[in-house]
Design a protein around this motif. Structure first.
Motif, mmCIF file in Angstrom:
data_model
loop_
_atom_site.group_PDB
_atom_site.id
_atom_site.type_symbol
_atom_site.label_atom_id
_atom_site.label_comp_id
_atom_site.label_asym_id
_atom_site.label_seq_id
_atom_site.Cartn_x
_atom_site.Cartn_y
_atom_site.Cartn_z
ATOM 1 N N GLN A 27 0.831 -1.203 0.000
ATOM 2 C CA GLN A 27 0.000 0.000 0.000
ATOM 3 C C GLN A 27 0.868 1.256 0.000
ATOM 4 O OE1 GLN A 27 -2.578 -0.629 3.371
ATOM 5 N NE2 GLN A 27 -4.276 -1.240 2.035
ATOM 6 N N LEU A 30 2.385 1.592 -3.475
ATOM 7 C CA LEU A 30 1.401 2.051 -4.460
ATOM 8 C C LEU A 30 1.114 3.541 -4.307
ATOM 9 C CD1 LEU A 30 -1.056 -0.968 -4.496
ATOM 10 C CD2 LEU A 30 0.439 -0.219 -6.354
ATOM 11 N N SER A 34 1.694 6.177 -7.291
ATOM 12 C CA SER A 34 0.606 7.032 -7.774
ATOM 13 C C SER A 34 1.010 8.504 -7.797
ATOM 14 C CB SER A 34 -0.641 6.839 -6.917
ATOM 15 O OG SER A 34 -0.434 7.341 -5.619
#
Length: 66
Positions: A27, A30, A34
């Motif tokens: 997480q 990511l 992003s």
């Protein structure tokens, strides 16, 4: 067709393994990904595709491994 399905299964295993083993780190990773600009993601993706195509070409045309 069997080889294609085996390859698809291997991709699913390799893609899912990090999420199963350490979801918290994934997480965080990511979130960092992003935040990258689109141009940098495009460059990384293009490099990955080029390396993959070279690897496929070498394995098909030579007897490096088998």
């Amino acid at each position: 067709m069997k080889l294609l399905l085996l390859l698809f299964g291997l991709i699913l295993v390799l893609e899912g393994l990090p999420y199963a083993v350490n979801p918290d780190s994934m997480q965080e990773w990511l979130k960092k990904v992003s935040e990258l600009p689109s141009s940098q993601l495009r460059l990384i993706g293009s490099i990955a595709v080029a390396i993959g195509l070279c690897l496929i070409f070498l394995l098909q045309r030579t007897s490096i491994i088998f």
